[in-house]
Design an enzyme around this catalytic site. Structure first.
Site, PDB file in Angstrom:
ATOM      1  CG  ASP A  79     -12.924   1.937  -8.223  1.00 51.77           C
ATOM      2  OD1 ASP A  79     -13.858   1.125  -8.364  1.00 51.77           O
ATOM      3  OD2 ASP A  79     -13.062   3.037  -7.649  1.00 51.77           O
TER       4      ASP A  79
ATOM      5  CD  GLU B 185      -2.459   1.864   0.354  1.00 46.69           C
ATOM      6  OE1 GLU B 185      -3.189   1.107  -0.284  1.00 46.69           O
ATOM      7  OE2 GLU B 185      -2.347   3.085   0.099  1.00 46.69           O
TER       8      GLU B 185
ATOM      9  CE1 TYR C   7     -25.294   6.173   1.616  1.00 49.10           C
ATOM     10  CE2 TYR C   7     -24.254   5.205   3.557  1.00 49.10           C
ATOM     11  CZ  TYR C   7     -24.169   5.674   2.257  1.00 49.10           C
ATOM     12  OH  TYR C   7     -22.956   5.650   1.593  1.00 49.10           O
TER      13      TYR C   7
ATOM     14  NE  ARG D 179     -14.117   4.822   0.947  1.00 52.73           N
ATOM     15  CZ  ARG D 179     -14.002   4.075  -0.155  1.00 52.73           C
ATOM     16  NH1 ARG D 179     -15.043   3.898  -0.925  1.00 52.73           N
ATOM     17  NH2 ARG D 179     -12.855   3.532  -0.491  1.00 52.73           N
TER      18      ARG D 179
HETATM   19  C1  LIG Z   1     -19.175   9.141  -4.341  1.00 58.72           C
HETATM   20  C2  LIG Z   1     -18.923   7.678  -4.333  1.00 58.72           C
HETATM   21  C3  LIG Z   1     -19.803   6.826  -3.673  1.00 58.72           C
HETATM   22  C4  LIG Z   1     -19.603   5.453  -3.687  1.00 58.72           C
HETATM   23  N1  LIG Z   1     -20.498   4.642  -3.049  1.00 58.72           N
HETATM   24  C5  LIG Z   1     -20.334   3.306  -3.109  1.00 58.72           C
HETATM   25  C6  LIG Z   1     -21.269   2.449  -2.458  1.00 58.72           C
HETATM   26  O1  LIG Z   1     -22.217   2.901  -1.815  1.00 58.72           O
HETATM   27  N2  LIG Z   1     -21.083   1.104  -2.557  1.00 58.72           N
HETATM   28  C7  LIG Z   1     -20.009   0.568  -3.240  1.00 58.72           C
HETATM   29  O2  LIG Z   1     -19.871  -0.662  -3.289  1.00 58.72           O
HETATM   30  N3  LIG Z   1     -19.100   1.362  -3.850  1.00 58.72           N
HETATM   31  C8  LIG Z   1     -19.239   2.721  -3.796  1.00 58.72           C
HETATM   32  N4  LIG Z   1     -18.324   3.527  -4.394  1.00 58.72           N
HETATM   33  C9  LIG Z   1     -17.194   2.921  -5.131  1.00 58.72           C
HETATM   34  C10 LIG Z   1     -16.088   2.469  -4.213  1.00 58.72           C
HETATM   35  O3  LIG Z   1     -15.672   3.528  -3.375  1.00 58.72           O
HETATM   36  C11 LIG Z   1     -14.907   1.982  -5.063  1.00 58.72           C
HETATM   37  O4  LIG Z   1     -15.382   1.124  -6.058  1.00 58.72           O
HETATM   38  C12 LIG Z   1     -13.894   1.239  -4.199  1.00 58.72           C
HETATM   39  O5  LIG Z   1     -13.284   2.118  -3.292  1.00 58.72           O
HETATM   40  C13 LIG Z   1     -12.832   0.574  -5.095  1.00 58.72           C
HETATM   41  O6  LIG Z   1     -11.899  -0.073  -4.282  1.00 58.72           O
HETATM   42  P1  LIG Z   1     -10.441  -0.389  -4.840  1.00 58.72           P
HETATM   43  O7  LIG Z   1      -9.761  -1.154  -3.767  1.00 58.72           O
HETATM   44  O8  LIG Z   1     -10.532  -0.974  -6.198  1.00 58.72           O
HETATM   45  O9  LIG Z   1      -9.775   1.038  -5.031  1.00 58.72           O
HETATM   46  P2  LIG Z   1      -9.391   2.140  -3.917  1.00 58.72           P
HETATM   47  O10 LIG Z   1     -10.392   2.151  -2.818  1.00 58.72           O
HETATM   48  O11 LIG Z   1      -9.160   3.410  -4.666  1.00 58.72           O
HETATM   49  O12 LIG Z   1      -8.005   1.613  -3.324  1.00 58.72           O
HETATM   50  C14 LIG Z   1      -6.817   1.678  -4.083  1.00 58.72           C
HETATM   51  C15 LIG Z   1      -5.668   1.616  -3.106  1.00 58.72           C
HETATM   52  O13 LIG Z   1      -4.442   1.500  -3.833  1.00 58.72           O
HETATM   53  C16 LIG Z   1      -3.474   2.380  -3.262  1.00 58.72           C
HETATM   54  N5  LIG Z   1      -2.526   2.668  -4.342  1.00 58.72           N
HETATM   55  C17 LIG Z   1      -2.711   3.447  -5.434  1.00 58.72           C
HETATM   56  N6  LIG Z   1      -1.638   3.408  -6.228  1.00 58.72           N
HETATM   57  C18 LIG Z   1      -0.742   2.571  -5.651  1.00 58.72           C
HETATM   58  C19 LIG Z   1       0.551   2.097  -6.020  1.00 58.72           C
HETATM   59  N7  LIG Z   1       1.127   2.496  -7.154  1.00 58.72           N
HETATM   60  N8  LIG Z   1       1.185   1.235  -5.185  1.00 58.72           N
HETATM   61  C20 LIG Z   1       0.604   0.828  -4.021  1.00 58.72           C
HETATM   62  N9  LIG Z   1      -0.628   1.249  -3.630  1.00 58.72           N
HETATM   63  C21 LIG Z   1      -1.311   2.088  -4.442  1.00 58.72           C
HETATM   64  C22 LIG Z   1      -4.296   3.581  -2.802  1.00 58.72           C
HETATM   65  O14 LIG Z   1      -3.624   4.344  -1.824  1.00 58.72           O
HETATM   66  C23 LIG Z   1      -5.530   2.882  -2.255  1.00 58.72           C
HETATM   67  O15 LIG Z   1      -5.385   2.510  -0.893  1.00 58.72           O
HETATM   68  C24 LIG Z   1     -18.488   4.913  -4.365  1.00 58.72           C
HETATM   69  C25 LIG Z   1     -17.578   5.755  -5.013  1.00 58.72           C
HETATM   70  C26 LIG Z   1     -17.786   7.124  -4.984  1.00 58.72           C
HETATM   71  C27 LIG Z   1     -16.806   8.014  -5.680  1.00 58.72           C
END
Ligand SMILES: Cc1cc2nc3c(=O)[nH]c(=O)nc-3n(C[C@H](O)[C@H](O)[C@H](O)COP(=O)(O)OP(=O)(O)OC[C@H]3O[C@@H](n4cnc5c(N)ncnc54)[C@H](O)[C@@H]3O)c2cc1C
Length: 402
Positions: free
Chosen positions: A303, A43, A226, A117
């Site tokens: 994402d 991370e 909520y 979150r």
């Molecule tokens: C307004 C909003 C509301 C939302 N509401 C919902 C909801 O109600 N329900 C739901 O299911 N989803 C919701 N989402 C979507 C959800 O927040 C994301 O889909 C989720 O956070 C994706 O998780 P992830 O682990 O793929 O990415 P992230 O949460 O972005 O995590 C990526 C991680 O990688 C780390 N990182 C980045 N680059 C590097 C690197 N080069 N080397 C090492 N580490 C790195 C970052 O620091 C981070 O910790 C919402 C999104 C938004 C914007």
């Protein structure tokens, strides 16, 4: 440098490198550990800590949290909203109320939760920290990755070189690895942004205090709120058309900015939106072309693979689904990571495509104006509530691979 072994079954070595310790990265480590595979989560942030915002987790997600051992940590902090109430943002008129709570839990065998979150992330982290097969390192930014023979080599920002049998890029919507390993697009701004805040439950106007997800529809805007934190707090999010782009999760946003854009809202909603002392701003990004999810021994997840707009509250849940499907693929092909990752990519493409499309469609419907909005409101008032919710069986009824 870590010393990997093949096939991917040895206990204690970091066979799978995971770039990113967000929801997707931690869930992947957990799902792999449940199937006997070791991983190392890298991370970038120096320490974990989530900014204030809420997240809704449909039954397809809570079922996975249960299987990963994270539900027990989240349950005391989550809420189970009993319904979804939809109102017109300018008149405050209730357009419809659809069942969540026990109705949905009985239908799908898993609850619909809403949480901070921070609490979801902490629950995943707590579950991961008790797994001997998972190693977690913070302050490690993966800058580059390439395949070398039967291994993957990840270079970090501090010049370390880490080896694994496979690498999962779970580095979020702004993923650098998507571009480097997959020739993927940089994300495009959708022209919409979200502002988010969390307030104390007692600050909510009494007429809006309810154990519900409350959705307000306006012209090119919607608001959702909520209860989270076991009911002690309420998460708010408003999504607007906006020309201002930021890549920062926690860019502060002046309450006056929100106030100016909500002048046409009903007084009750304006009263609620006036409560946060500070909002956070998040630009909504998309990808023009869906990238390949796997390339040799490297895969994209969450994402990084498929940023899903938040009109269906499913982006984080898709990362959870990705994680369990990927781990299942590894257990089918323990000696062949590239085959496992290819199977993962094939298994996920249609599902995330469908969920992404459904979310975009919701966004268009939520933000309608004029006669189409009138027609939408009429339809919402007359559709039988349970029929409406049964339309989401395909989404919430998704079950884990064996
Ligand atoms: C307004 C909003 C509301 C939302 N509401 C919902 C909801 O109600 N329900 C739901 O299911 N989803 C919701 N989402 C979507 C959800 O927040 C994301 O889909 C989720 O956070 C994706 O998780 P992830 O682990 O793929 O990415 P992230 O949460 O972005 O995590 C990526 C991680 O990688 C780390 N990182 C980045 N680059 C590097 C690197 N080069 N080397 C090492 N580490 C790195 C970052 O620091 C981070 O910790 C919402 C999104 C938004 C914007």
């Amino acid at each position: 440098m870590t010393t990997p072994t093949s096939p991917l079954v040895s206990v204690g070595s970091a066979n799978v490198l995971i770039a990113g310790g967000g929801i997707g990265g931690l869930a992947t480590a957990l799902a792999l550990a449940k199937r006997g595979f070791a991983s190392e989560v890298l991370e970038r942030r120096p320490a974990f800590g989530e900014d204030g915002a809420g997240i809704q987790i449909g039954p397809n997600g809570t079922r996975i949290l249960e299987a990963l051992g994270a539900a027990e940590f989240l349950r005391p902090h989550a809420t189970t909203p009993d319904g979804l109430r939809i109102r017109d943002a300018s008149s405050a008129r209730v357009l419809a109320t659809f069942p969540l709570g026990s109705w949905l839990a009985e239908r799908h065998g898993a609850p619909y939760w809403a949480a901070h979150r921070r609490d979801l992330h902490s629950a995943l982290l707590a579950a991961a920290e008790r797994e001997p097969l998972i190693r977690i390192r913070t302050g490690v930014e993966v800058g580059a990755v390439h395949e070398q023979g039967r291994h993957v080599v990840a270079g970090t920002a501090t010049g370390e070189s880490l080896e694994g049998d496979a690498l999962v890029a779970a580095d979020g919507v702004w993923s650098r690895l998507r571009g480097r390993a997959f020739d993927g697009d940089t994300p495009d701004y959708t022209g919409k942004s979200a502002v988010r805040a969390v307030i104390a439950a007692y600050d909510v106007p009494p007429a809006l205090q309810a154990n519900k997800v409350q959705l307000w529809l306006g012209r090119k805007v919607h608001v959702v709120h909520y209860p989270v934190s076991a009911g002690r707090e309420v998460a708010l999010v408003a999504i607007f058309d906006d020309e201002h782009v930021t890549s920062d999760w926690s860019a502060p946003c002046d309450p006056a900015w929100v106030d100016a854009r909500t002048a046409a809202f009903a007084p009750l909603l304006r009263e609620l939106l006036a409560k946060p002392a500070q909002w956070r701003h998040w630009s909504l990004m998309g990808l023009k072309h869906a990238p390949r999810l796997a390339h040799g021994r490297i895969a994209l997840l969450g994402d990084a693979a498929h940023p899903i707009l938040p009109f269906l509250a499913q982006g984080g849940v898709m990362a959870l689904e990705d994680a369990v499907v990927l781990a299942r693929a590894f257990s089918n092909e323990p000696a062949h990571p590239e085959r496992a990752l290819q199977a993962y990519a094939e298994a996920r493409a249609a599902r995330v495509g469908r969920v992404g499309a459904a979310s975009r469609k919701n966004g268009r419907i939520y933000h309608l104006a004029g006669p189409p909005a009138f027609a939408r409101n009429l339809a919402l008032r007359f559709v039988p509530a349970e029929t409406f919710m049964r339309g989401y069986d395909w989404l919430y009824g998704w079950t884990l691979p064996e």
